[in-house]
Design an enzyme around this catalytic site. Sequence first.
Site, PDB file in Angstrom:
ATOM      1  N   GLY A  15      39.876  40.846  24.777  1.00  0.00           N
ATOM      2  CA  GLY A  15      40.282  40.015  25.671  1.00  0.00           C
ATOM      3  C   GLY A  15      39.173  39.547  26.702  1.00  0.00           C
ATOM      4  N   THR A  21      34.480  40.342  30.033  1.00  0.00           N
ATOM      5  CA  THR A  21      34.967  40.398  28.565  1.00  0.00           C
ATOM      6  C   THR A  21      35.238  41.734  28.324  1.00  0.00           C
ATOM      7  OG1 THR A  21      33.742  38.521  28.033  1.00  0.00           O
ATOM      8  CG2 THR A  21      34.615  39.543  26.279  1.00  0.00           C
ATOM      9  N   ASP A 130      44.304  44.268  42.586  1.00  0.00           N
ATOM     10  CA  ASP A 130      44.639  43.553  41.229  1.00  0.00           C
ATOM     11  C   ASP A 130      45.947  44.175  40.343  1.00  0.00           C
ATOM     12  OD1 ASP A 130      44.287  41.365  39.704  1.00  0.00           O
ATOM     13  OD2 ASP A 130      42.193  41.923  38.953  1.00  0.00           O
TER      14      ASP A 130
END
Length: 384
Positions: A15, A21, A130
């Site tokens: 993904g 990536t 995050d």
Amino acid sequence: LDLRNEDLEVLEELGCGNGGTVSRALHVPTKVVMAKKVVHIATSDTTRKQILRELQIMHDCSSPYIVSFYGAYLQDPHICMCMEFMDKGSLDNIYKKVGPIPEPILGKIALAVVSGLTYLYEVHKIMHRDVKPSNILLNSAGQIKICDFGVSGELINSVADTFVGTSTYMSPERISGDPYSVKSDVWSLGISLVELAIGRFPFSSEDDTPSSDEEEAFVRLSLAGVDEEGGESTFSGGDAGTIGDDTLSPAKPDKKRESIMLAERQRAAKRESLRTRKHSGGGARKATGVSLAGSGHQMSILELLQYIVNEPAPRLPAGRFSPACEQFVDATLRKEPVGWNVKKKGPLPKEVARPTPKELLEYPWMQQAAATDVDVEAFARSIP
Ligand code: ATP
Ligand code: MG
């Protein structure tokens, strides 16, 4: 372990996100299968080396709730990071495959994330920055671990795209440009839990068909009217029309908020231009709206940010989860992070301020999750 690019055989792409990536790769000399993340960073050599040095802290992170780190190296102009491969992937993909996550599994997920966050903060003094379903991973042994935390300040600066939280999981104080702390991670966990519990992103409309492109829909919408090449520059050219009075309209101009919203929009523009270039090489851009439950009103990314700051936080749907679970999620989504009453010049009662990860560990839902025997492995096996 001295990692070299030529020793890694890429097996499949897993993904890609804003800044990188991720692939499944075989480290040939050791026969270890790893997740290899390639991040493109446009910065000086010195900075790149600095980032590499800072990433070394990851070698010291050792917790059952944190994805292990194998090493990082420079591969101009990229930085490659190799980490433990989690064969069931991330929770965003999982709930999109199997639907809403049942409460007992959700409890184990919350416990793992809270434990991971507590470890990072108590032992290494770092916050995650995050937290979201795509950064919570599962393997077929039933282990749940977090990844992609902001360990390198330089990396955070260089690729704000990758390591500064995606807007939609950002806490109100962070969006506002106020000081933020590890409690911001707690908010992001709350949003993630609601998303996993109901099987869709909590700020989108109920009648929306669950789509893997929901987040992109926000981006697309916010970019309606931004032209292909000029993503970023059109923006600085002041297209006040699309920002609109009602999207950036705190009573008095709030410079901090404005600047973060501008940055967000630029980021969205960049993402979008990368995406279109990759997938279609241009073509018509449809302004797919995402609206709030029931309101029928289309929200741009700026409106969403403003909504998060000004409106009540999302909650679990009533009556479908245990009171302990509701209590926990409500606490993570308290809008007020600091325990200080400005008017009374005294601390806020504990029930009003958002708790820290460490405090969350004491909540009944977490104690229950720790004590109960839930077969996460069987759940993992059930995922195709
Ligand atoms: P963002 O870039 O905004 O953080 P993201 O987390 O989706 O978004 P990446 O971190 O680049 O983007 O990860 C891309 C995908 O690769 C993830 O969604 C996840 O499914 C998969 N992935 C990442 N790390 C691992 C890993 N260690 N093991 C297995 N799959 C992984
Ligand atoms: Mg990620």
